[in-house]
Design a protein around this motif. Structure first.
Motif, PDB file in Angstrom:
ATOM      1  N   VAL A 216       0.778  -1.227   0.000  1.00 35.71           N
ATOM      2  CA  VAL A 216       0.000   0.000   0.000  1.00 35.71           C
ATOM      3  C   VAL A 216       0.818   1.290   0.000  1.00 35.71           C
ATOM      4  CG1 VAL A 216      -0.240  -0.133   2.511  1.00 35.71           C
ATOM      5  CG2 VAL A 216      -1.925   1.119   1.181  1.00 35.71           C
ATOM      6  N   GLU A 217       1.953   1.305   0.680  1.00 37.61           N
ATOM      7  CA  GLU A 217       2.694   2.570   0.765  1.00 37.61           C
ATOM      8  C   GLU A 217       3.245   3.024  -0.585  1.00 37.61           C
ATOM      9  OE1 GLU A 217       5.640   2.702   3.743  1.00 37.61           O
ATOM     10  OE2 GLU A 217       4.225   3.154   5.332  1.00 37.61           O
ATOM     11  N   VAL A 218       3.487   2.097  -1.497  1.00 40.06           N
ATOM     12  CA  VAL A 218       3.929   2.493  -2.839  1.00 40.06           C
ATOM     13  C   VAL A 218       2.890   3.422  -3.439  1.00 40.06           C
ATOM     14  CG1 VAL A 218       4.418   1.665  -5.174  1.00 40.06           C
ATOM     15  CG2 VAL A 218       5.230   0.356  -3.186  1.00 40.06           C
ATOM     16  N   HIS A 219       1.652   3.044  -3.236  1.00 41.88           N
ATOM     17  CA  HIS A 219       0.552   3.863  -3.734  1.00 41.88           C
ATOM     18  C   HIS A 219       0.424   5.161  -2.953  1.00 41.88           C
ATOM     19  CE1 HIS A 219      -3.846   4.845  -3.556  1.00 41.88           C
ATOM     20  NE2 HIS A 219      -3.489   5.166  -4.777  1.00 41.88           N
ATOM     21  N   LEU A 223       4.387   6.427  -5.578  1.00 46.99           N
ATOM     22  CA  LEU A 223       5.562   5.809  -6.185  1.00 46.99           C
ATOM     23  C   LEU A 223       5.204   4.676  -7.150  1.00 46.99           C
ATOM     24  CD1 LEU A 223       7.679   5.791  -2.896  1.00 46.99           C
ATOM     25  CD2 LEU A 223       8.033   7.294  -4.877  1.00 46.99           C
ATOM     26  N   CYS A 224       3.960   4.665  -7.612  1.00 41.12           N
ATOM     27  CA  CYS A 224       3.534   3.585  -8.520  1.00 41.12           C
ATOM     28  C   CYS A 224       4.350   3.620  -9.820  1.00 41.12           C
ATOM     29  CB  CYS A 224       2.044   3.704  -8.834  1.00 41.12           C
ATOM     30  SG  CYS A 224       1.007   3.390  -7.395  1.00 41.12           S
ATOM     31  N   VAL A 320      16.335   6.882   6.379  1.00 41.71           N
ATOM     32  CA  VAL A 320      16.330   6.869   4.914  1.00 41.71           C
ATOM     33  C   VAL A 320      14.876   6.946   4.460  1.00 41.71           C
ATOM     34  CG1 VAL A 320      16.851   5.512   2.858  1.00 41.71           C
ATOM     35  CG2 VAL A 320      18.444   5.521   4.793  1.00 41.71           C
ATOM     36  N   LEU A 321      14.555   7.890   3.606  1.00 39.26           N
ATOM     37  CA  LEU A 321      13.181   8.007   3.130  1.00 39.26           C
ATOM     38  C   LEU A 321      12.876   6.935   2.093  1.00 39.26           C
ATOM     39  CD1 LEU A 321      12.652  11.858   2.751  1.00 39.26           C
ATOM     40  CD2 LEU A 321      12.201  10.388   4.710  1.00 39.26           C
ATOM     41  N   PHE A 322      11.643   6.432   2.191  1.00 38.32           N
ATOM     42  CA  PHE A 322      11.186   5.378   1.285  1.00 38.32           C
ATOM     43  C   PHE A 322      11.355   5.812  -0.176  1.00 38.32           C
ATOM     44  CE2 PHE A 322       7.078   3.135  -0.246  1.00 38.32           C
ATOM     45  CZ  PHE A 322       7.808   2.079  -0.758  1.00 38.32           C
ATOM     46  N   GLY A 323      10.902   7.020  -0.488  1.00 36.59           N
ATOM     47  CA  GLY A 323      10.955   7.512  -1.875  1.00 36.59           C
ATOM     48  C   GLY A 323      12.385   7.643  -2.371  1.00 36.59           C
TER      49      GLY A 323
END
Lengths: 550, 550
Positions: A216-219, A223-224, A320-323
Motif C-alpha cells: 500500500v505505501e507504494v501507492h 511511487l507507482c 532513509v526516506l522510502f521515496g
C-alpha cells in the motif's frame, strides 16, 4: 503567499487547496456553522452526507485517489460519529484531515455544560489523539497558522489522518502578524542512504530469483510509476498484497498476482517465498496481508523498504526516506534478467457458460465481472465475501481497487464510492458489497443520487454475515431481508433490479451500463453459505483462530 | 451464588441478569463470536441491529426504561462505531454496559498487526476511558470476577456507561478460586445527612413559595415515586426540565410545566425564578435545560440535591446520597401549604380545526398529537424540531418521554424506539423525528420489523436541517428528498403514507393505530422554515451565539 489578510478559517481553506483538496465531506452543526459558511464561499466544494461516518469513508477513498482528503463535522455528536472510519484511515494509511468546530473560548468560562459536550472540553481531542498522526486545537491566533502548517505536513508525510479543532470564535480571527506557510522538508541521511542502497543493490545483483512484493505505501507515497519503471528496467517480477492490490496494473507482463501466504494461489506463494531476494516495498505486515500468518517470509533473504524504515536482513536504517530509496534503486545498475514467472490468472472455478438459468453462484459473479471490467472503472469492495471474492479480479490500471483490506470495517464501500467518484468523476465505481455491510451504509446512495453520480452497486445478498457463518454459525449471523433493489424508490432516483441467474446478471449489467446518469443497484441473490475458494479458506483459518482462542 | 463453576463469560452474563438486563444489542464479529455463542445459549436475548451505533442508542433508551442496558460489539470496527451513542449516554446519565471482544492474549505476542487493530491493543480501551464511568480489560482470571462486580456497580451507582473488554481466549476460562459477587454499598455520612436535612427543612418551612425543579437524576435513581410523594405531602408544586420531562406525570395537579429559562413559557419562568426556596432535585445544569443560559436561578435561595452533592445556598455536602436526602425530606415535618400555581397547558398556537385541507403546520402536528396521545404510549424524540416542538406535549404518566435533551445527537430516536419497546413491549412508541435525523438511522426500522414491534414514526419532512436554518441559513442545510413512506417497500414490512393536510394526518393516525403488528411511518410534509414558538426562540438564541462567537 502573504497570509496577513487571512483569518484562521480562510488560511486553513487556502492550505487545504495547496494540498489539492477540492471537496470536503461532512454535516454542519451549530459549533461549525461559521466555518461552513466560509467553506461554502470558497473554491472547495462542500459535500453534505447523510451520516458523519460516511464522510470519513468518503474522504478516505477520496484521499487514496486524490492524495489528500478532508471532512468537516461538528463537535462531538459529529466528531464521535467518525471515529471508526477515521481509525480505519489511520490503520490503512490514508491521509484524511478531520476538521471540527467546538464551543467558542468565550463560552467556556466556568466550565458550563454546553450541549454536545461529553465530559470536558478536551474529550474529543483526546479521543482523536489515539488515532491521528497529529492533532491541534486552534485556540491561539499567534500560533494557529504554524499549527495548521505542521498538522497538514504531518498528514502528508505519514499518510495518516490528522485532527484540527477550531473553537467557533477563532474561525474569523485574523492574526496580527503575517506568517508564511512553513515548508517542512524531510531528508534522508545521505550516508545512510548510500549504504542502504549499496547493500541492497549488491544483494539484488547477487540473487538468482529476486521478487518484488509491493504494498500500500507504494501507492500512498505516489511511487507507482517508480515501481513500474523498476520492474521494467530490471525485469524483476512483482506480486502485490491484498491491501496493495492494483498498485501496479494487473495486466502488466511481470505481474504475478496477489500474495497472501497459504490463503492465496499456491504458485504465487511458492514463487514469493522461494525468492532468494524478496524486495518488500511499502509493506504493512498485517494478518490479512500475510494470509492469517500462513506466510513464510524469510527476513534473512528480504529487503523491506517502508516509510518507517529500510530493513535489510536483520538490520535497519531508520533515517532513509522510502521515496529516496526507491528512486535510488531506479538509478542504480541492477542487472537485468528474465526468468519464467507464474501466469497471473484468476482461479474462479466453474466454467461459466454452463447454466445461465440456474441459481447464480459467487464464483460466477466474479468470473463474469472479471470479463466485464473496463479501463474506466474503479472496483470498490466492502469487507467480507465482497473483498475476499474480488482478490483475483484483474484490475486494469493502477489504483483502481479500493478496499478496507486491513482494518476491514463493514459499511466502507458505498460511502467510499461517493468519495472516489468525487475525486475522479470519469471513473465509474463498481461497488461490491455484502448485504450486511449494505444495511450499514447503503443509504449513502442518497448523496450519490443528489450529485448525479453513477456507480454500479452489486449487493451480494446471502441473507447475513457470510464470513462469520464460515467462522462460527449461529442465529446472530442472520439479518432481516431487504428488497435492496427497491432503494431507488425510497431515494427517488437510481435504478434497481433483482438478479437470480447468470442470464439475469448479464442483462442487468448491460442495463446498468446504459444508466449513465444515475446509480444502478443489482440485488444479487446467493445461497447463504456460497463462497469463493479464497473466502472459504479464510473462514476456515479464522474459525480455527476462534476455536484455538476459546 | 457460588461462582466456582462460572467462566468469565458466563459470570458476566449472570451478573448482567442480576441487574435486570434481559436483552443485549449489537453485531457479532470474529473477536466476540465465542461470547455471542454463550449469550445465545443464555436467558439474555441477543438483538442484532443493522449498525453498531444503533445498539448504543437502543441500549440507552432500554436503560432509561429498564434501569440498565447492555451492548455487545466486536473489537474496534464495532466498538469505535458506538462512541457517539455511548458518549451521549454518558452525558445524559444512562447506565449502559459496553461489552466488546478483542484479540486473544495468546495472539498478541510480538505485537502483530491483527485485523481491526488501529494502533495498539489498548487503543479502544483508552478511547472508551474518556466517556465511561469505569473500564476494565478482563485479562486475568484471578481478578476478572471482581472487575466485573466493580464495573457493573459503578454503572449502577453513577448511571453512566462502563466498558468491559474480554480478550477472546478469556471468555471460557473458569478461575480456579471461587469468588462471590461483591456487593458494593455506598452510604451517606449520617452526621452530614442530618445536618443537610435539618438545614434544608428549616429553609423550606421558612419559605413562602417553595418550588421543586425536578430533573433527570430523579428518574435515573428510581426516585420518581418519592418525588410524587414529596409534592403530595407538602403541597410544593413541581416544574421539570427538558431533560427531566415526564419525571412526574404531566397531568399531576401540582405540575406546572417545563422550566427552561426565557426559552419556555413565561409564567413557568417567573414562578420558578421568583421562588424564595427552589428545591432542585437531580438537576443537570446544561445550556438546553437552562434555556441557553437565559435562566436566572439564584443560588442563594436554592437547595440543589444531586448524585454528586447536596448544595444549599453556597455551601456543599459531598458525602450525602441523593436518595437518602430525598427520603429524609419525605420523613421530615415539612409544613403543608397550598398556593396558586400556573396552569400547565400547552401553548401550541393556531386553532386547529380551522383548515383541515390546507397544508399542515408544525403547530397543528403537535396540537393534534397532544390530543391523541394515550396512556400506553411512550414519546421518543430525536433532537431538533422534533424535540423542541414536543416540549409542551402532555405526557400522561412518568418516564414516558425519551429524548437526547442535552447531548442532542441526531439519529437517536428510531434506534431508541427499538430499545424502549424491547424494555416494555406493551408501551407503543410514538417516534417524532426530523428528516435529517431519519436519514441517519431510520433504516434501523429493519430490526423493529424483524421483531414485529409497532412504533408509529412521524417523520417531520421539511427538506433539511431546520434547527440550523433558524441559526444560519445556507445550502449545507438542504438534504436530498426521500420518499420516507416507501421505506416499508425496502424493508418488506411496515406501513407508510404521506401526509400533507390535517385531514391526511387524522386519517393516517387512525390507520396507524389499526396497524397493531407492524410499524407505521407517516411522511409529514412541512414547509422548510415552519417551526414552533419554542424552536424559533431557541434558533434565535443559538443564532445569536453563532454571531457573537464569530
Amino acid at each position: 503567499m502573504s497570509s496577513s489578510r487571512h483569518s484562521i478559517g480562510s488560511y486553513l481553506i487556502r492550505r487545504l487547496q495547496d494540498y489539492g483538496v477540492r471537496h470536503i465531506f461532512g454535516i454542519p452543526g451549530d459549533y461549525v456553522l461559521t466555518f461552513y459558511q466560509m467553506l461554502e464561499k470558497s473554491p472547495i466544494k462542500v459535500i453534505g452526507v447523510t451520516r458523519e461516518d460516511s464522510s470519513g469513508f468518503a474522504a478516505d477513498a477520496y484521499s487514496r485517489i486524490n492524495g489528500m482528503g478532508a471532512i468537516c463535522v461538528t463537535y462531538c455528536v459529529g466528531g464521535l460519529n467518525v471515529t471508526n472510519s477515521i481509525a480505519g484511515a489511520y490503520a490503512e494509511k490514508s491521509p484524511v484531515v478531520v476538521i471540527t468546530g467546538s464551543p467558542g473560548l468565550n463560552e467556556r468560562k466556568d466550565n458550563p455544560m454546553l450541549h454536545h459536550k461529553v465530559k470536558t472540553f478536551s474529550t474529543q481531542r483526546e479521543i482523536f489523539a489515539q488515532f491521528t498522526a497529529a492533532s491541534a486545537v486552534l485556540d491561539d491566533p499567534g500560533t494557529a497558522f504554524r499549527q495548521i502548517d505542521e498538522t497538514l505536513a504531518a498528514c502528508w508525510r505519514t499518510k495518516r489522518p490528522v485532527y484540527l479543532e477550531i473553537p467557533r470564535d477563532m474561525v474569523s480571527v485574523a492574526p496580527r502578524l503575517a506568517s508564511r506557510p512553513k515548508s517542512i522538508v524531510e531528508k534522508s541521511d545521505p550516508a545512510a542512504l548510500r549504504e542502504a542502497l549499496a547493500e541492497s543493490i549488491a544483494r539484488i545483483n547477487a540473487s538468482k530469483r529476486p521478487v518484488i512484493l509491493a504494498d500500500v505505501e507504494v501507492h500512498r507515497y505516489g511511487l507507482c510509476r517508480e515501481l513500474r519503471l523498476l520492474t521494467d528496467r530490471t525485469g524483476i517480477p512483482v506480486a502485490a498484497t491484498l491491501l496493495g492490490k492494483s498498485v501496479i496494473s494487473e495486466r502488466h507482463p511481470r505481474y504475478i498476482g496477489i500474495y497472501e501466504g497459504a490463503m492465496g494461489r499456491p504458485e504465487v506463494q511458492q514463487f514469493v517465498e522461494k525468492s532468494d531476494c524478496l524486495l518488500m516495498l511499502g509493506t504493512l505486515l498485517t494478518d490479512l496481508n500475510l494470509g492469517i500468518y500462513t506466510a513464510h517470509l524469510d527476513r534473512h533473504r528480504s529487503i523491506e523498504a517502508t516509510s518507517e524504515k529500510i530493513q535489510i536482513s536483520h538490520h535497519q536504517y531508520t533515517n532513509v526516506l522510502f521515496g529516496d530509496f526507491l528512486r535510488g534503486l531506479l538509478k542504480a545498475k541492477i542487472r537485468r534478467r528474465t526468468f519464467p514467472i507464474p501466469r497471473h490468472a484468476p482461479h474462479y472455478t466453474p466454467p461459466v457458460k454452463a447454466s445461465p438459468s440456474n441459481p447464480l453462484t459467487v464464483n460466477q459473479v466474479f468470473t463474469l465481472l472479471n470479463e466485464w471490467l473496463r479501463d474506466d472503472m474503479v472496483v470498490i469492495c466492502d469487507t467480507g465475501l465482497a473483498m475476499f471474492g474480488a482478490v483475483d479480479l484483474t484490475i486494469h490500471r493502477g489504483t483502481e481497487f479500493v478496499a478496507p483490506a486491513y482494518y476491514a470495517s463493514m459499511g466502507f464501500a458505498v460511502p467510499a464510492a461517493l468519495g472516489a467518484q468525487m475525486a475522479r468523476p470519469r471513473l465509474r465505481p463498481v461497488v461490491i458489497v455484502g448485504d450486511g455491510a449494505f444495511q450499514m451504509s447503503g443509504t449513502e446512495l442518497s448523496t450519490i443520487a443528489k450529485h448525479g453520480l453513477n456507480p454500479i452497486v452489486l449487493v451480494l445478498n446471502n441473507h447475513g454475515y457470510t464470513t462469520e457463518r464460515l467462522i462460527l454459525e449461529g442465529p446472530f449471523n442472520d439479518i432481516h431481508e431487504w428488497r435492496y433493489d427497491q432503494l431507488p424508490t425510497l431515494l427517488g432516483s437510481g435504478w434497481g433490479c433483482q438478479v437470480h441467474t447468470q442470464k439475469d446478471f448479464e442483462q442487468a449489467w448491460r442495463q446498468a451500463l446504459e444508466h449513465h446518469h444515475e446509480f444502478s443497484l443489482l440485488n444479487i441473490h446467493l445461497a447463504p453459505r456460497d463462497s469463493t475458494t479464497s473466502l472459504s479458506r479464510l473462514g476456515q483459518y479464522l474459525g480455527e483462530c476462534v476455536k484455538r482462542n476459546r
